[in-house]
Design a protein around this motif. Structure first.
Motif, short mmCIF file in Angstrom:
data_model
loop_
_atom_site.label_atom_id
_atom_site.label_comp_id
_atom_site.label_asym_id
_atom_site.label_seq_id
_atom_site.Cartn_x
_atom_site.Cartn_y
_atom_site.Cartn_z
N ILE A 55 -51.14 7.19 -18.49
CA ILE A 55 -52.36 7.77 -19.07
C ILE A 55 -53.61 7.17 -18.44
CG2 ILE A 55 -53.74 7.93 -21.19
CD1 ILE A 55 -51.06 8.13 -22.72
N LYS A 56 -53.65 5.85 -18.33
CA LYS A 56 -54.86 5.20 -17.80
C LYS A 56 -55.08 5.53 -16.32
CE LYS A 56 -54.08 1.01 -19.65
NZ LYS A 56 -54.33 -0.38 -20.09
N SER A 57 -53.98 5.74 -15.60
CA SER A 57 -54.14 6.12 -14.20
C SER A 57 -54.79 7.50 -14.07
CB SER A 57 -52.79 6.09 -13.48
OG SER A 57 -51.95 7.14 -13.93
N LYS A 58 -54.46 8.39 -14.98
CA LYS A 58 -55.03 9.74 -14.96
C LYS A 58 -56.47 9.78 -15.47
CE LYS A 58 -50.69 12.30 -15.31
NZ LYS A 58 -49.95 13.39 -16.01
N LEU A 59 -56.88 8.70 -16.14
CA LEU A 59 -58.25 8.63 -16.67
C LEU A 59 -59.13 7.68 -15.85
CD1 LEU A 59 -57.48 8.48 -20.51
CD2 LEU A 59 -58.34 10.45 -19.23
N ALA A 60 -58.63 7.27 -14.70
CA ALA A 60 -59.33 6.26 -13.90
C ALA A 60 -60.72 6.70 -13.46
CB ALA A 60 -58.50 5.88 -12.68
N LYS A 69 -63.95 12.31 -21.53
CA LYS A 69 -62.74 11.51 -21.38
C LYS A 69 -61.77 11.79 -22.52
CE LYS A 69 -61.14 6.73 -20.81
NZ LYS A 69 -61.53 5.30 -20.69
N LEU A 70 -62.29 11.98 -23.72
CA LEU A 70 -61.45 12.29 -24.87
C LEU A 70 -60.70 13.60 -24.66
CD1 LEU A 70 -60.40 11.82 -27.74
CD2 LEU A 70 -62.52 12.88 -28.59
N ILE A 76 -53.87 15.47 -21.54
CA ILE A 76 -52.72 14.74 -21.01
C ILE A 76 -51.61 14.67 -22.07
CG2 ILE A 76 -51.89 12.48 -20.24
CD1 ILE A 76 -54.74 12.04 -19.06
N LEU A 77 -51.99 14.33 -23.29
CA LEU A 77 -50.99 14.12 -24.33
C LEU A 77 -50.38 15.43 -24.83
CD1 LEU A 77 -52.72 11.34 -26.47
CD2 LEU A 77 -50.83 11.06 -24.86
N TYR A 78 -51.25 16.40 -25.15
CA TYR A 78 -50.77 17.59 -25.85
C TYR A 78 -50.43 18.77 -24.94
CZ TYR A 78 -51.98 15.23 -30.18
OH TYR A 78 -52.02 14.34 -31.22
#
Length: 281
Positions: A55-60, A69-70, A76-78
């Motif tokens: 997840i953090k890599s995709k939000l870098a 960002k939210l 990503i999640l849903y």
């Protein structure tokens, strides 16, 4: 999430002396699940930490925890990872246990909510859980606004939609109030989770595990007469009549004017009769 070994998790005795603020909600929830099912805590943590990395890599590319960002995190999640609420089997045990929810990507508001809350905090969002009347929701404090997340759907409901949820749960005359949107502490959220797991075990007719949930809840709040009463009903179903009678009598002593007292007295009389029949036989 700070890694805790299986041995350390077993040492986390959840009781009325437990410091809920010292541990994250997800750490405490996993400790509870370890007690109930004996899950491999390290395997769960490894899978969760892998999720954090992905997840953090995709939000870098996002510099701050803002609305953009939210929305990306929720996508990503849903969407990409297909987390979702399980509409068809809402009260199944596998929908309440975090390890099962993480593996299956399906759950109910409280279990999905605890996981999503962990993801939000890992991604530097200021977020808190709320035991809302219609189901667990999450408050997210952005730079210039506050939004609420329904972890069951992945949506950010408006005030009007939240009020509709309240009315659906409490009746058409109910109204959404600011008090309903106050964040809950870790202890309250964990007790809500354990209650949900207990209900799922009861529905699955796994009464011994439901009793273990009662034990956890009564370790947290030993004076909860309503939980003692509920434990009494489980003892009764398991034909542990002496234990059930003791729990019912405790509740009657604490709340002699409660509407259920007459029923409990009838149950005690029936258990006395059943016990006498067994002795004679």
């Amino acid at each position: 999430m700070t890694k805790i070994s299986n041995k350390e998790h077993r040492a986390l005795l959840i009781d009325d002396q437990f410091d809920f603020d010292k541990h994250s909600i997800i750490q405490t929830a996993v400790a509870v699940e370890s007690e109930l099912t004996g899950i491999n805590v390290k395997e769960f943590e490894d899978e969760l930490n892998l999720q954090h990395i992905v997840i953090k890599s995709k939000l870098a590319g996002f510099a701050e925890a803002d609305r953009a960002k939210l929305h990306k995190l929720l996508d990503i999640l849903y969407q990409q990872q297909a987390f979702k609420g399980d509409w068809k089997a809402f009260f199944k045990v596998e929908n309440a246990l975090l390890s099962k929810v993480l593996a299956r990507r399906k759950g109910i508001p409280i279990s999905l909510g605890i996981l999503v809350l962990d993801f939000l905090k890992e991604c530097d969002f200021d977020a808190q859980g709320i035991c809302f009347p219609s189901g667990f929701i999450i408050r997210i404090n952005l730079k210039n606004e506050v939004v609420y997340l329904d972890p069951f759907t992945g949506e950010l409901p408006s005030w009007e939609l939240l009020e509709l949820k309240v009315r659906g749960q409490l009746g058409n005359h109910a109204r959404l109030t600011l008090d309903m949107l106050n964040p809950d502490d870790n202890k309250t959220i964990i007790m809500r989770l354990v209650n949900v797991i207990k209900a799922a075990y009861i529905q699955a007719d796994e009464l011994e595990l439901a009793l273990l949930c009662c034990d956890i809840l009564l370790r947290i709040d030993p004076e909860d007469a309503y939980e003692v009463r509920d434990r009494g009903f489980l003892f009764q179903q398991l034909e542990c009549f002496n234990l059930a009678r003791t729990d019912f009598e405790f509740f009657i002593e604490q709340y002699p004017k409660d509407p259920i007292v007459n029923l409990l007295k009838q149950q005690i009389e029936q258990m006395n009769l059943d016990t006498n029949i067994q002795v004679i036989h």
